[in-house]
Enzyme design. Structure first.
Site, PDB file in Angstrom:
ATOM      1  N   LYS A 140       0.877  -1.181   0.000  1.00 56.56           N
ATOM      2  CA  LYS A 140       0.000   0.000   0.000  1.00 56.56           C
ATOM      3  C   LYS A 140       0.903   1.216   0.000  1.00 56.56           C
ATOM      4  CE  LYS A 140      -2.739   2.927   2.716  1.00 56.56           C
ATOM      5  NZ  LYS A 140      -3.204   3.250   4.059  1.00 56.56           N
ATOM      6  N   ALA A 164      -8.934   5.805   5.253  1.00 55.68           N
ATOM      7  CA  ALA A 164      -8.719   7.005   6.066  1.00 55.68           C
ATOM      8  C   ALA A 164      -9.986   7.805   6.259  1.00 55.68           C
ATOM      9  CB  ALA A 164      -7.654   7.922   5.465  1.00 55.68           C
TER      10      ALA A 164
END
Lengths: 267, 267, 267, 267
Positions: C109, C196
């Site tokens: 990631k 997020a």
């Protein structure tokens, strides 16, 4: 401060060293005819009018009606824009043409779009175009997404104003992410103007209440059922939002009796 | 309609048969002194000012400063209100006192509160008070929740205006449930004025864009850091919202290119 | 379709050719100790766990507790991330280190941050890093802003999943701009995972209802008062949102009696 | 508390002295047939099912299919409701009929509607009906608006549960005014269940995250394209929301780095 005389003091918008009283910038597209354009711009109180060089005749076609006849450059700051450009090259070429048509006028609004459906800006291409234009002496007001990192980058490069979108061009959705706009405003030294996405008067007021230095719009006025009346509404909304920002609003509380502003809750 | 001359025509607010040019009604509490009250009211452009009879001297205390000295009844419509009343009896008594003090003036703003924390109205008590007051010849403008069924009930009883809250009194939270306000507006024959909860200029504009006939506020102006400037902001915001409403805004779409307004999605 | 048997069919999340039943990806930072990490990850049902290579020991420090002892790679897909990197170079270097530590494992990631305050991604730097990593054979899941043009660009480059933010890292603000997320989802061929900004269960459900393929979170679980219970909540929320998306929700209308979904109005 | 074992403890919903594990209550109308009703109710995990006495056969018409055959009262708490009643008299009469049909069962859901378009409750009529029903020994769960003063009034009268609307019945708009719901929850001693307006899974989760004790819905499940799958989604969403509420979510902040939760700003 004397409460009785706390009316708005001198509060100019300064872009590229020039002072403006109006904080509403308007586009000139999509009107029925030049007379409607003129009337709407006048009702808006705008001093800066933006012109899509690829779609609007400001002298390229000598035999057709010329926008500058109804919006004379000695009265308005003409802000050429690169609407319809999808690459840095196209945008740069369009700005050069505008400079030529406008006798060396170097203030431009740069936009480089990413696709035809959403009309979202292409940030890397816009960065590339801005770099070239600044090198060539243009004063660049730049249309961008509401990404705070991109906004700061444009400022650092030397753009004279940064213009984040409220929502997609022509959508009328208003400010979709006020936190981003606020973050951009808080971190900026250059003027921040919301550009694109405003739908009605309150949207413009909200932009100003967030601390933006101005608002640019076109469709919201030109596409209203009564454009000239909407132009007047927008003029008042921008002034209202600016004054409210300077006046210092009351905190939001769940009740008047609450001892502190809202924090734990949030909707 | 001629685009060039589509400026706002004669567009009065009519309450109890009387015409007003301003659609902003303001309270008179919480100011530093009477001079600030006067300056803020003047900057707001309001023609109707509401007065909490239980807290404000309009002649009850002959030796103290009298609000009517700075806001003379020949210039302003004085609207006595029953702020601080928690029962129908208290509210009715307060209205009778106001009528006496104001030489038979019968226009009142009725509010009967449910509790001291939220200052939410008590609808059944308010209904009871409204019934008595209307029977006694008062012209009742009634403060209520944003419940559309209650709003229609007050209209059917004969109230001359219905005033749903945007949010709790003094909260500054703006219009928490625009759908309810819209439903009230759509079903009403009498003026609908948003009362309570406005925090800043855009809140007032939104109320007008929803089709409300006016907005009443006090804390949002009196509690601002610069009340007179905020009063000016609110004046412009109410005008902007009214004009935008009449001008017919563009539809909301996800993109300019979308063929229909937003329906399937919704945020 | 048989109403009685319309339960969720086989509905795997496929990333880089591998099938997962869980659509919730979780981080491993900010827990009290490795035992709490283990318990929370287990309660979340996650099959992919992301690890900040610069902050977490997965073998770099042989004498310290090793995360892989409680989250063994034969049971979980370990997803190294570049949290804390502010340049393409740093991010690339971190990915190379991870590949070494994880025996050639190439799924990573990528995040390249723009500043330490907002932790917003730096899109141009992220593009640069992604290009290098893809060239070097990494399978890149990329953290990005909610800019639809940037998202498409990452997909075109060959990223195996695109992970737009809901809101700033650790903010708990939920999906600030659902339209952008929806636009990204509608235009994508690769999995879109919200990464997020999730704060609570409903935020995760909303992400899935928008059509996202999955959700990644860390602070929302690790920072809750009771992390293991919140992990269970998130597991159910992601499943609930996915099922609701597949089940086809009722349209939004102002009233049940309305003949068409909401269009003219919008709040 | 031990982080590892902080899974949800015994957490029953208690209504009128009876304990339930499920916090999702479901209606039984609008399904294709009784078999679909049965399958959806089962997938929802509901233990309380509400029945519109005026529209549903629970024995009034001996020759027609009987709902109680698929939802036997020894397995489900049957909650008769007064859907379709527009006066206190009608509602009371309907409850008496239900008690007769259900062998003296005294738990009822009272709703008295104000008009056929919005299906908003008529609060004064509902108060009148509740008073009569309580006097006659009914245990009244009452459908109401989201007015905190009305909610408290119903509790004070002796209603065993108060059920504020999220949005108009069948609208699918979700919780339009979370502050009102939160205020009702904070002031209540009896269970508060959101009733009406839920559209999808996240709406149900939000209700629970606000601290509601349960959620009642019908259209959101029965009107989905795949009702049984939506029933499963709602079951998980209610559990997710409840667990997230008990787990204690992280505060909302503009950035992770912010020292305090959001207060000055608010959107």
């Amino acid at each position: 401060m004397n409460a009785v005389t706390d009316a708005l003091p001198d509060d100019p918008l300064i872009i590229a060293g020039r002072r403006y009283r109006s904080r509403l910038l308007v586009g000139t597209g999509k009107y029925r005819d030049l007379e409607e354009t003129r009337a709407a711009v006048e009702a808006s109180g705008a001093e800066i009018v933006t012109v899509a060089i690829r779609r609007t005749n400001i002298g390229q076609n000598p035999d057709e009606p010329n926008l500058l006849d109804v919006l004379p450059p000695d009265r308005y700051t003409i802000l050429p824009n690169t609407a319809g450009c999808y690459s840095a090259e196209d945008a740069v070429r369009t700005c050069r043409l505008a400079r030529e048509l406008l006798d060396g006028h170097s203030l431009v609004k740069l936009e480089v779009l990413g696709d035809e459906k959403t009309l979202y800006p292409d940030i890397p291409e816009t960065l590339r175009a801005a770099e070239i234009l600044i090198r060539e002496g243009f004063q660049v007001m730049v249309y961008t997404s509401d990404d705070p990192v991109a906004a700061r980058r444009f400022e650092e490069m030397g753009c004279v104003a940064v213009m984040p979108l409220a929502a997609p061009i022509g959508s009328g959705l208003g400010i979709r992410n006020p936190y981003n706009i606020l973050t951009i405003v808080e971190n900026a030294q250059v003027p921040i103007l919301v550009d694109a996405g405003v739908g009605t008067a309150s949207d413009a007021a909200i932009a100003m209440e967030l601390g933006c230095d101005g608002v640019l719009m076109n469709t919201a006025i030109a596409g209203a059922k009564r454009p000239v009346l909407m132009a007047s509404a927008m003029r008042k909304a921008v002034e209202a939002g600016r004054e409210a920002y300077l006046a210092g609003r009351i905190p939001r509380k769940r009740y008047a009796a609450a001892s502190s502003p809202i924090d734990g809750t949030f909707f």
